[in-house]
Motif scaffolding. Sequence first.
Motif, mmCIF file in Angstrom:
data_model
loop_
_atom_site.group_PDB
_atom_site.id
_atom_site.type_symbol
_atom_site.label_atom_id
_atom_site.label_comp_id
_atom_site.label_asym_id
_atom_site.label_seq_id
_atom_site.Cartn_x
_atom_site.Cartn_y
_atom_site.Cartn_z
ATOM 1 N N TYR A 168 -11.381 0.780 -3.426
ATOM 2 C CA TYR A 168 -10.098 1.375 -3.057
ATOM 3 C C TYR A 168 -8.971 0.351 -3.220
ATOM 4 N N TRP A 205 0.834 -1.200 0.000
ATOM 5 C CA TRP A 205 0.000 0.000 0.000
ATOM 6 C C TRP A 205 0.872 1.254 0.000
ATOM 7 N N ASP A 263 -8.497 1.358 4.557
ATOM 8 C CA ASP A 263 -9.453 1.479 3.452
ATOM 9 C C ASP A 263 -9.254 0.390 2.405
ATOM 10 N N CYS A 264 -8.169 -0.360 2.500
ATOM 11 C CA CYS A 264 -7.957 -1.495 1.589
ATOM 12 C C CYS A 264 -9.009 -2.584 1.813
ATOM 13 N N LEU A 269 -4.224 8.307 -3.626
ATOM 14 C CA LEU A 269 -4.560 7.221 -2.700
ATOM 15 C C LEU A 269 -4.101 7.507 -1.276
ATOM 16 N N ASP A 281 -7.058 11.716 3.101
ATOM 17 C CA ASP A 281 -8.334 11.220 2.584
ATOM 18 C C ASP A 281 -8.464 9.704 2.707
ATOM 19 N N TRP A 282 -7.347 8.999 2.570
ATOM 20 C CA TRP A 282 -7.361 7.538 2.580
ATOM 21 C C TRP A 282 -6.332 7.017 3.569
ATOM 22 N N LYS A 283 -6.578 5.833 4.085
ATOM 23 C CA LYS A 283 -5.615 5.180 4.976
ATOM 24 C C LYS A 283 -5.558 3.691 4.635
ATOM 25 N N TYR A 284 -4.558 3.030 5.161
ATOM 26 C CA TYR A 284 -4.344 1.614 4.855
ATOM 27 C C TYR A 284 -5.591 0.776 5.083
ATOM 28 N N ARG A 315 -12.056 -1.869 1.562
ATOM 29 C CA ARG A 315 -13.103 -1.464 0.605
ATOM 30 C C ARG A 315 -12.644 -1.888 -0.785
ATOM 31 N N PRO A 322 -3.159 9.500 2.491
ATOM 32 C CA PRO A 322 -3.780 10.236 3.590
ATOM 33 C C PRO A 322 -3.706 11.735 3.290
#
Length: 139
Positions: free
Chosen positions: A88, A63, A82-83, A73, A77-80, A85, A75
């Motif tokens: 994502y 990641w 979120d994998c 992809l 907005d996103w973090k690990y 989902r 932060p």
Amino acid sequence: MKMLPVVLAVICLAAAPVQERWTREQCRQLLDAMAQVESGGKCDAVGDNGKAIGVLQIHKIYWIDAVDYDKTLAPPDWKYEDCKRSEYAERVVVAYWNRYASKNATWEELARIHNGGAKGFGKKATEAYWAKVKKEMYK
């Protein structure tokens, strides 16, 4: 003042959009097959003794590598986590492929890169993974 052109060039390169060779749409059949092989299609799956998460069983270092390549992809907005989902997770995998796979890579090479890292397509250990993915793709 001699540094100004260098600084501007670095800023422009950092802001440049990622060049995609692969897209989720192009690789739909492969991504779906990999999800079945990796997790049985379960978004909440945890594997490899807790080191891999989500439908595509993404490790944190994978990641980080994908995020380093594709800042959309990243932060905050996103973090690990979120994998977990699927959409994502697929974006992370595609970013990883766009970083490491050639534009002429086959689905076998893409699957083996996912399983074995940047040079995974050349590792004997990833052959069995590809066999499972291929079987799933051509059911």
